[in-house]
Design a protein around this motif. Structure first.
Motif, mmCIF file in Angstrom:
data_model
loop_
_atom_site.group_PDB
_atom_site.id
_atom_site.type_symbol
_atom_site.label_atom_id
_atom_site.label_comp_id
_atom_site.label_asym_id
_atom_site.label_seq_id
_atom_site.Cartn_x
_atom_site.Cartn_y
_atom_site.Cartn_z
ATOM 1 N N TRP A 45 0.822 -1.202 0.000
ATOM 2 C CA TRP A 45 0.000 0.000 0.000
ATOM 3 C C TRP A 45 0.865 1.264 0.000
ATOM 4 O O TRP A 45 0.430 2.327 0.425
ATOM 5 C CB TRP A 45 -0.927 0.014 1.222
ATOM 6 N N TRP A 46 2.091 1.097 -0.487
ATOM 7 C CA TRP A 46 3.008 2.239 -0.580
ATOM 8 C C TRP A 46 3.128 2.650 -2.036
ATOM 9 O O TRP A 46 3.315 1.816 -2.917
ATOM 10 C CB TRP A 46 4.386 1.869 -0.023
ATOM 11 N N CYS A 47 3.046 3.959 -2.288
ATOM 12 C CA CYS A 47 3.181 4.512 -3.637
ATOM 13 C C CYS A 47 4.494 5.272 -3.692
ATOM 14 O O CYS A 47 4.638 6.339 -3.072
ATOM 15 C CB CYS A 47 1.998 5.431 -3.953
ATOM 16 N N GLU A 48 5.431 4.741 -4.424
ATOM 17 C CA GLU A 48 6.762 5.346 -4.486
ATOM 18 C C GLU A 48 6.787 6.647 -5.279
ATOM 19 O O GLU A 48 7.428 7.616 -4.824
ATOM 20 C CB GLU A 48 7.745 4.345 -5.090
ATOM 21 N N PRO A 49 6.143 6.746 -6.429
ATOM 22 C CA PRO A 49 6.189 8.038 -7.147
ATOM 23 C C PRO A 49 5.593 9.187 -6.346
ATOM 24 O O PRO A 49 6.108 10.309 -6.373
ATOM 25 C CB PRO A 49 5.384 7.775 -8.426
ATOM 26 N N CYS A 50 4.529 8.910 -5.592
ATOM 27 C CA CYS A 50 3.884 9.965 -4.797
ATOM 28 C C CYS A 50 4.417 10.031 -3.372
ATOM 29 O O CYS A 50 4.063 10.959 -2.626
ATOM 30 C CB CYS A 50 2.368 9.726 -4.762
ATOM 31 N N GLN A 51 5.269 9.038 -2.962
ATOM 32 C CA GLN A 51 5.799 8.981 -1.606
ATOM 33 C C GLN A 51 4.657 9.002 -0.580
ATOM 34 O O GLN A 51 4.683 9.750 0.407
ATOM 35 C CB GLN A 51 6.771 10.152 -1.350
ATOM 36 N N LYS A 52 3.649 8.138 -0.787
ATOM 37 C CA LYS A 52 2.484 8.099 0.085
ATOM 38 C C LYS A 52 2.243 6.683 0.560
ATOM 39 O O LYS A 52 2.290 5.743 -0.223
ATOM 40 C CB LYS A 52 1.231 8.602 -0.649
ATOM 41 N N GLN A 53 1.976 6.539 1.864
ATOM 42 C CA GLN A 53 1.676 5.247 2.487
ATOM 43 C C GLN A 53 0.202 5.207 2.861
ATOM 44 O O GLN A 53 -0.288 6.066 3.602
ATOM 45 C CB GLN A 53 2.529 5.031 3.735
ATOM 46 N N CYS A 54 -0.507 4.221 2.326
ATOM 47 C CA CYS A 54 -1.925 4.056 2.647
ATOM 48 C C CYS A 54 -2.076 3.013 3.742
ATOM 49 O O CYS A 54 -1.279 2.071 3.841
ATOM 50 C CB CYS A 54 -2.706 3.645 1.397
ATOM 51 N N ARG A 55 -3.136 3.162 4.567
ATOM 52 C CA ARG A 55 -3.320 2.287 5.711
ATOM 53 C C ARG A 55 -4.091 1.018 5.373
ATOM 54 O O ARG A 55 -3.988 0.042 6.093
ATOM 55 C CB ARG A 55 -4.031 3.044 6.828
ATOM 56 N N ASP A 56 -4.849 1.028 4.315
ATOM 57 C CA ASP A 56 -5.623 -0.163 3.958
ATOM 58 C C ASP A 56 -5.816 -0.208 2.447
ATOM 59 O O ASP A 56 -5.394 0.696 1.719
ATOM 60 C CB ASP A 56 -6.962 -0.184 4.687
ATOM 61 N N ALA A 57 -6.467 -1.254 1.982
ATOM 62 C CA ALA A 57 -6.679 -1.436 0.544
ATOM 63 C C ALA A 57 -7.619 -0.384 -0.020
ATOM 64 O O ALA A 57 -7.430 0.081 -1.159
ATOM 65 C CB ALA A 57 -7.231 -2.837 0.285
ATOM 66 N N ASN A 58 -8.618 -0.004 0.733
ATOM 67 C CA ASN A 58 -9.554 1.022 0.253
ATOM 68 C C ASN A 58 -8.846 2.357 0.068
ATOM 69 O O ASN A 58 -9.050 3.066 -0.932
ATOM 70 C CB ASN A 58 -10.716 1.154 1.236
ATOM 71 N N GLY A 59 -8.002 2.721 1.019
ATOM 72 C CA GLY A 59 -7.265 3.977 0.903
ATOM 73 C C GLY A 59 -6.313 3.962 -0.290
ATOM 74 O O GLY A 59 -6.154 4.963 -0.995
ATOM 75 N N PHE A 60 -5.650 2.827 -0.534
ATOM 76 C CA PHE A 60 -4.738 2.730 -1.679
ATOM 77 C C PHE A 60 -5.517 2.823 -2.999
ATOM 78 O O PHE A 60 -5.053 3.437 -3.956
ATOM 79 C CB PHE A 60 -3.957 1.420 -1.608
#
Length: 300
Positions: free
Chosen positions: A26-41
């Motif tokens: 659930w980590w997005c490397e281009p945006c440098q964003k960590q999501c907490r669950d599948a829905n958030g990702f």
């Protein structure tokens, strides 16, 4: 939905919720964003900012993958050098230490699909030392390639070679000494064998002489007595011959001893010793044969 402003209560709440490590998928490397669950990702992937960033990456994907791979390798090796140096450590154990930092470059954005592949690449390039252990699996250790470390390794190698050469010289010396001792033992054995042969020859030469010297009993005496007797003179001669043979055997077998001590001189038998000399006066006249000793005068 826009992001919460930095310092706001919503931002602080999000920071508290995202405290600690999260799922890597659930980590997005281009945006440098960590999501907490599948829905958030899922919501993040459908957002406008993510789509715009992916269009930028899609123009030259190899460049971004190369940059992420270089950053991941640099941070990984730097932490290994500062934390453990040239000590061996398990690859999985060290990777867990590396991902403690939430801002680290994730492996899913690099050109390596697994940790094993990445460790093998570092070993082929000579960046780290790699070995396989039955208990811990792959083991890694940082390899110091600086000039000072290379010089120190060469000095250690030269010292080990010098010690090996000195050990080889000692082995040669011990071999020479053992060979010399063996030759001396063989020489002593030959000398003893020669002495034994000489003793045997002496015995063989002495036995016929003793038989010739032994007296033969007369035929009349033997017939009268009805038995053989030996004369006492022949028995004495045989005993003397055997004694001489025993003494010769002792002299031949006795080892030769060299003595360098100083012995006291023995005085001749005809002259008196130091304690046996009588004090004589040089002023006395020698008496003749018929002269008597004068009587002492008594004073009244």
């Amino acid at each position: 939905m826009p992001r919460a402003e930095v310092g706001s209560t919503k931002h602080l709440a999000n920071q508290m919720k995202s405290k600690g490590l999260q799922r890597l998928r659930w980590w997005c490397e281009p945006c440098q964003k960590q999501c907490r669950d599948a829905n958030g990702f899922k919501c993040h992937v459908q957002s406008e900012s993510h789509v715009r960033q992916m269009h930028v990456v899609g123009e030259n994907p190899q460049k971004y993958i190369q940059n992420y791979s270089g950053d991941f390798q640099r941070d990984f090796v730097s932490l290994l050098r500062t934390a453990h140096g040239e000590k061996w450590i398990g690859a999985n154990k060290f990777y867990n230490e590396y991902i403690r930092d939430k801002e680290h470059v994730h492996m899913n954005s690099t050109r390596w699909s697994s940790l094993t592949e990445f460790v093998k690449y570092l070993g082929r390039e000579g960046i780290v030392n790699v070995k396989e252990d039955e208990k811990d699996g792959l083991m890694i250790a940082w390899r110091d390639t600086s000039i000072a470390a290379t010089k120190r390794r060469e000095e250690i190698r030269e010292q080990e070679l010098a010690e090996a050469r000195s050990g080889a010289g000692e082995d040669k010396l011990l071999k020479k000494m053992s060979k010399r001792a063996q030759e001396e033992a063989e020489e002593k054995a030959r000398i003893l064998e020669a002495r034994r042969v000489a003793q045997a020859m002496k015995k063989d030469s002495a036995s016929p002489l003793a038989e010739e010297k032994a007296p033969e009993p007369s035929a009349g005496d033997n017939a009268a007595e009805g038995k053989t007797t030996e004369s006492p003179d022949g028995q004495k001669k045989d005993d003397a011959a055997t004694g001489e043979e025993a003494e010769a055997l002792k002299e031949a077998t006795a080892p030769v001893k060299f003595s360098f001590g100083l012995k006291a001189k023995v005085p001749p038998s005809g002259k008196p010793g130091l304690g046996q000399m009588k004090s004589q006066s040089i002023f006395k006249r020698q008496r003749t044969d018929g002269e008597k000793k004068p009587k002492k005068k008594v004073k009244l």
